[in-house]
Design an enzyme around this catalytic site. Structure first.
Site, PDB file in Angstrom:
ATOM      1  N   ALA A 181       0.805  -1.226   0.000  1.00  0.00           N
ATOM      2  CA  ALA A 181       0.000   0.000   0.000  1.00  0.00           C
ATOM      3  C   ALA A 181       0.836   1.273   0.000  1.00  0.00           C
ATOM      4  CB  ALA A 181      -0.932   0.005   1.214  1.00  0.00           C
TER       5      ALA A 181
ATOM      6  N   CYS B 280      25.884   2.874   1.211  1.00  0.00           N
ATOM      7  CA  CYS B 280      27.053   2.835   2.068  1.00  0.00           C
ATOM      8  C   CYS B 280      26.776   1.894   3.226  1.00  0.00           C
ATOM      9  CB  CYS B 280      27.344   4.232   2.587  1.00  0.00           C
ATOM     10  SG  CYS B 280      28.928   4.357   3.375  1.00  0.00           S
TER      11      CYS B 280
END
Ligand code: PLP
Length: 389
Positions: free
Chosen positions: A200, A325
């Site tokens: 959703a 990262c």
């Protein structure tokens, strides 16, 4: 400072019509939909209306919709549930190298537990070749799971073509349609899938609610056991407020699909055109035509994607990068890796995904910010050659 949200593939704001229905529902209705008294029946009425709305979004029947906690859980039920239900017929699963982690990790979990998994390669645009699916199907194959469109590069897969192959060979087909819902038409019959995952929060609904479509007669085992809700496939008291919001988001998404997708695609094309024309040494990742209308994914040479994301954020522009990262090392995404991009193009990747809140001024603001930041970052790098605009 102007704020421009260009990360709609990560999540979307809740639509005002969704919010309003959720508020109305939660102020007046709290019953457990499994209860037989009036309170329970009232909650169930809302829940079944939502189920019908979600089913309409993908041209399914309401009884083929099972509410879950989101796309991740739906992928898990589809894959592990099929593996458990069909393990006596075979132990082979086919998927692609560029699936979302919800599919990849689940397949890898099964591979460690007695199943064999084939990870299909993709071409330079991130497209799976249906011929490869046909080649890899063997008598032990119980499931093919290929996403409808990729969340990073937006490439739309030829699911209907793959569906014709799996049908002919009697193998179940699952697709993760989390990124395509309410952006392009999704019709489970045209696609020929047995299972399809929905979420959703990518379609202006609340977070933590999704659904699995499972065609009538599809063999599936639950992955959680308990009270037997959702016709015994997904135990646990239903997230009624989330379900009600999801239903409304599906209704609004279907109603506005054509106008909104056309509007967003025009903005997205403007973004791509300007970035490619005005910033030197930039390429577009993903398929040039078979791509989601709201997705642009660039590789910008001689800069790090993470630096771009952080610098753009300081200018009020929210985007994401294909190199995350993690644990101190810049790891390019498995998707960009599978495209075979050169090292420097993987590291300078940037995903911009548009949505309802964006207008032309937002796009122009983001392009100007990106131009300035790219010039600045490149001027710091000794690796940058002289560049022609
Ligand atoms: N599948 C795809 C393609 C997605 O993009 C995402 C969300 O990033 C998911 C699955 C996971 O969905 P959820 O956040 O609802 O668990």
């Amino acid at each position: 400072m102007r704020k421009v949200y260009l990360d709609h593939a990560a999540t979307t704001p809740v639509h005002p019509e969704v919010l309003s229905l959720m508020q109305e529902f939660s102020s007046n209705t709290f019953g457990n939909p499994s209860s037989v008294h009036t309170f329970g029946r009232e909650a169930k009425k809302y829940m079944e209306e939502a189920r019908r709305r979600v089913a309409d979004l993908i041209a399914a029947a309401p009884e083929e919709i099972y509410f879950t906690s989101g796309g991740t859980e739906s992928d898990n039920i589809a894959i592990i549930g099929t593996a458990m239900a069909r393990r006596t017929s075979g132990n082979h699963i086919i998927t692609s190298a560029i699936e979302h982690h919800a599919v990849l990790e689940t397949c890898e979990h099964l591979a460690k537990n007695g199943f064999e998994v084939t990870f299909l390669p993709v071409d330079k645009y991130g497209m799976v070749d249906p011929g490869d699916v046909a080649k890899e199907i063997r008598k032990e194959t119980i499931l093919v799971t290929i996403m409808h469109a990729n969340n990073e590069i937006g490439t739309i897969q030829p699911i209907a073509e793959i569906g014709r192959i799996t049908r002919e060979r009697g193998v179940a087909l699952h697709t993760d349609a989390v990124q395509t819902l309410a952006k392009i038409p999704v019709n489970v019959n045209d696609l020929g899938v047995e299972m399809l995952s929905l979420s959703a929060h990518k379609i202006y609904g609340p977070k933590g609610i999704g659904a699995l479509y499972a065609r009538k007669g599809t063999r599936l085992r639950p992955i959680m056991y308990g009270g037997g809700q959702e016709r015994k496939l997904r135990s646990g008291t239903e997230n009624t407020i989330g379900i009600v919001g999801f239903g409304k988001a599906a209704e609004v998404g279907l109603r506005d699909l054509e106008t909104e997708s056309t509007r967003v695609q025009i903005l997205r094309d403007r973004l791509i055109r300007r970035v490619l024309a005005e910033i030197p040494s930039v390429t577009l990742n993903g398929h040039p035509e078979q791509r989601l209308p709201n997705n642009a994914n660039f590789s910008i040479a001689y800069v790090e994607g993470e630096s771009l994301v952080l610098s753009l954020d300081l200018d009020g522009v929210a985007v994401s990068s294909g190199s995350a990262c993690s644990s101190g090392s810049l790891q390019p995404s498995h998707v960009l890796n599978a495209l075979g991009l050169p090292h420097e193009m993987m590291h300078g990747s940037l995903r911009m995904t548009l949505g309802s809140a964006n207008n032309e001024e937002d796009i122009d603001y983001a392009v100007e910010a990106l131009k300035n930041i790219t010039t600045r970052l490149r001027s710091f790098s000794p690796l940058t050659p002289p560049l022609q605009p």
